[in-house]
Write an enzyme that holds these catalytic residues in place. Sequence first.
Site, PDB file in Angstrom:
ATOM      1  N   ASN A   2      13.124  45.783  22.817  1.00  0.00           N
ATOM      2  CA  ASN A   2      13.268  45.435  21.389  1.00  0.00           C
ATOM      3  C   ASN A   2      14.249  46.367  20.677  1.00  0.00           C
ATOM      4  O   ASN A   2      14.373  46.301  19.451  1.00  0.00           O
ATOM      5  CB  ASN A   2      11.909  45.424  20.673  1.00  0.00           C
ATOM      6  N   LEU A   3      14.905  47.232  21.445  1.00  0.00           N
ATOM      7  CA  LEU A   3      15.931  48.151  20.924  1.00  0.00           C
ATOM      8  C   LEU A   3      15.370  49.116  19.863  1.00  0.00           C
ATOM      9  O   LEU A   3      16.137  49.672  19.075  1.00  0.00           O
ATOM     10  CB  LEU A   3      17.137  47.377  20.340  1.00  0.00           C
ATOM     11  N   SER A  61       1.014  58.816  32.432  1.00  0.00           N
ATOM     12  CA  SER A  61       1.476  60.172  32.111  1.00  0.00           C
ATOM     13  C   SER A  61       0.458  61.201  32.563  1.00  0.00           C
ATOM     14  O   SER A  61      -0.755  60.944  32.554  1.00  0.00           O
ATOM     15  CB  SER A  61       1.649  60.276  30.587  1.00  0.00           C
ATOM     16  N   TYR A  81      -1.146  58.866  21.411  1.00  0.00           N
ATOM     17  CA  TYR A  81      -0.231  58.483  22.495  1.00  0.00           C
ATOM     18  C   TYR A  81      -0.929  58.630  23.846  1.00  0.00           C
ATOM     19  O   TYR A  81      -0.945  57.700  24.662  1.00  0.00           O
ATOM     20  CB  TYR A  81       1.038  59.344  22.469  1.00  0.00           C
ATOM     21  N   LYS A 131      -2.318  55.790  26.961  1.00  0.00           N
ATOM     22  CA  LYS A 131      -2.103  55.792  28.415  1.00  0.00           C
ATOM     23  C   LYS A 131      -3.438  55.699  29.150  1.00  0.00           C
ATOM     24  O   LYS A 131      -3.557  54.996  30.155  1.00  0.00           O
ATOM     25  CB  LYS A 131      -1.321  57.045  28.833  1.00  0.00           C
ATOM     26  N   PHE A 141       5.032  63.507  35.317  1.00  0.00           N
ATOM     27  CA  PHE A 141       4.998  64.844  34.723  1.00  0.00           C
ATOM     28  C   PHE A 141       6.150  64.883  33.704  1.00  0.00           C
ATOM     29  O   PHE A 141       6.215  64.029  32.854  1.00  0.00           O
ATOM     30  CB  PHE A 141       4.946  65.911  35.821  1.00  0.00           C
ATOM     31  N   GLY A 176      -1.511  71.543  20.186  1.00  0.00           N
ATOM     32  CA  GLY A 176      -1.739  70.494  21.189  1.00  0.00           C
ATOM     33  C   GLY A 176      -1.111  70.773  22.545  1.00  0.00           C
ATOM     34  O   GLY A 176      -1.376  70.051  23.505  1.00  0.00           O
TER      35      GLY A 176
HETATM   36  N1  UFG Z   1       9.154  73.449  24.039  1.00  0.00           N
HETATM   37  C1  UFG Z   1       9.687  74.508  23.359  1.00  0.00           C
HETATM   38  N2  UFG Z   1      10.599  74.238  22.375  1.00  0.00           N
HETATM   39  C2  UFG Z   1      10.983  72.982  22.046  1.00  0.00           C
HETATM   40  C3  UFG Z   1      10.419  71.883  22.768  1.00  0.00           C
HETATM   41  C4  UFG Z   1       9.502  72.159  23.754  1.00  0.00           C
HETATM   42  O1  UFG Z   1       9.374  75.661  23.622  1.00  0.00           O
HETATM   43  O2  UFG Z   1      11.798  72.822  21.132  1.00  0.00           O
HETATM   44  C5  UFG Z   1       8.196  73.712  25.123  1.00  0.00           C
HETATM   45  C6  UFG Z   1       6.835  73.083  24.876  1.00  0.00           C
HETATM   46  O3  UFG Z   1       6.045  73.931  24.084  1.00  0.00           O
HETATM   47  C7  UFG Z   1       6.344  72.906  26.293  1.00  0.00           C
HETATM   48  C8  UFG Z   1       7.608  72.656  27.114  1.00  0.00           C
HETATM   49  O4  UFG Z   1       8.686  73.140  26.309  1.00  0.00           O
HETATM   50  O5  UFG Z   1       5.754  74.098  26.751  1.00  0.00           O
HETATM   51  C9  UFG Z   1       7.844  71.187  27.387  1.00  0.00           C
HETATM   52  O6  UFG Z   1       7.750  70.490  26.166  1.00  0.00           O
HETATM   53  P1  UFG Z   1       8.169  68.948  26.051  1.00  0.00           P
HETATM   54  O7  UFG Z   1       7.940  68.546  24.634  1.00  0.00           O
HETATM   55  O8  UFG Z   1       9.507  68.728  26.638  1.00  0.00           O
HETATM   56  O9  UFG Z   1       7.138  68.215  27.017  1.00  0.00           O
HETATM   57  P2  UFG Z   1       5.548  68.182  26.969  1.00  0.00           P
HETATM   58  O10 UFG Z   1       5.088  68.812  28.240  1.00  0.00           O
HETATM   59  O11 UFG Z   1       4.983  68.700  25.722  1.00  0.00           O
HETATM   60  O12 UFG Z   1       5.313  66.617  26.910  1.00  0.00           O
HETATM   61  C10 UFG Z   1       5.624  65.797  27.973  1.00  0.00           C
HETATM   62  C11 UFG Z   1       6.024  64.401  27.487  1.00  0.00           C
HETATM   63  C12 UFG Z   1       4.855  63.708  26.857  1.00  0.00           C
HETATM   64  C13 UFG Z   1       3.645  63.769  27.736  1.00  0.00           C
HETATM   65  C14 UFG Z   1       3.363  65.188  28.109  1.00  0.00           C
HETATM   66  C15 UFG Z   1       2.225  65.276  29.064  1.00  0.00           C
HETATM   67  O13 UFG Z   1       7.076  64.474  26.553  1.00  0.00           O
HETATM   68  O14 UFG Z   1       5.199  62.346  26.655  1.00  0.00           O
HETATM   69  O15 UFG Z   1       4.490  65.745  28.761  1.00  0.00           O
HETATM   70  O16 UFG Z   1       1.865  66.602  29.275  1.00  0.00           O
HETATM   71  F1  UFG Z   1       2.560  63.275  27.103  1.00  0.00           F
END
Ligand code: UFG
Length: 335
Positions: free
Chosen positions: A32-33, A124, A149, A153, A177, A296
């Site tokens: 759906n863009l 996820s 979210y 899942k 992951f 979180g």
């Molecule tokens: N982080 C930073 N700075 C930022 C962004 C992220 O330090 O600007 C850190 C986060 O705190 C985390 C790590 O980098 O420790 C990875 O963060 P992401 O947001 O890239 O990924 P997440 O592990 O939080 O989330 C991912 C997916 C979600 C999924 C989740 C499941 O994006 O969709 O994994 O654990 F739900």
Amino acid sequence: MKILVTGGLGFIGSHTVVELQQEGFDVVIIDNLSKSTIDVLDKIASISNRKPDYHHIDLRDKIAVKTFFSSNAIDGVIHFAASKAVGESVQMPLEYYENNISSLVYVLQEMSANNVSNFIFSSSCTVYGQADELPITENAPIKPAESPYGNTKQIGEEIIKDGTKISDLKAIALRYFNPIGAHESAKIGELPIGVPQNLIPFVTQTAAGIREVLSIFGNDYPTPDGTAVRDYIHVVDLAKAHIVALKRLLTKQNKASFEVFNLGTGKGNSVLEVIQTFEKVSGKNLNYKFVDRRAGDITSAYADTTIANKELGWKAELSLEDALLSAWKWQLTLK
Ligand code: UFG
């Protein structure tokens, strides 16, 4: 064989479409863009030399989904289409349930009505929350979801599992992951809209000068360097796992009507390790600072990939270096 890829113009979807085409499948995309752009279709075609069939459909439109299935003969469905921003889902929970759950139900209903039985679902590792044991196996308990979210899942997996009990539906849920990187052609990649929430797009945008400084969320975690640990998997490795899972269903090698596999590298890397590796492969110095933990966030998550390795005969081949370099090359095309 014709495969429907929902969300096929998105980040993981577009890479999976390319791999499907390279394996000889005919692909039809529904998107759906909402988080992608139509030019991704041409980019896919320029990599594979085949333009996939495309339908601009919003899967919340039950009638449109019905019409699509009654006029297209489909052998299997890979269902990516969903909203995926953790923070946004906390602000807009009902939109998340509507988008992620109603579209899933409509697709499953029309698959059943049209005798389409092969289904791959984007799940996820968020379903595990902070697991008690690392690495995380598929048998680790599902923890109460931290966000709407994550809940979509968990609920999605339950809906699919229930569906397999009353019909010919055969399904595989793939628990990703942290997918990162981009296609080696640098023609497709992740398109963050607005300020990136995820680490790698923020890193590459900072290196490109679009963001001033990367905030590292927390340096007091109980990890070797104090920053949080994740299992970063190259999106092309992830895409390939979808083809393997699909073939498992198409050749009836699945051992249950609903199966679950972890998709990761099996290796955990801290935020600081990611930054150091990025600096090495890109030759750029990254401006970063430590700030408080993000609400979180969990401390550590990485996959036990034994079951995926054994049952799917798949394992991640590309390294963190490969993934970060490809993400950087992609970023340079966006500037
Ligand atoms: N982080 C930073 N700075 C930022 C962004 C992220 O330090 O600007 C850190 C986060 O705190 C985390 C790590 O980098 O420790 C990875 O963060 P992401 O947001 O890239 O990924 P997440 O592990 O939080 O989330 C991912 C997916 C979600 C999924 C989740 C499941 O994006 O969709 O994994 O654990 F739900």
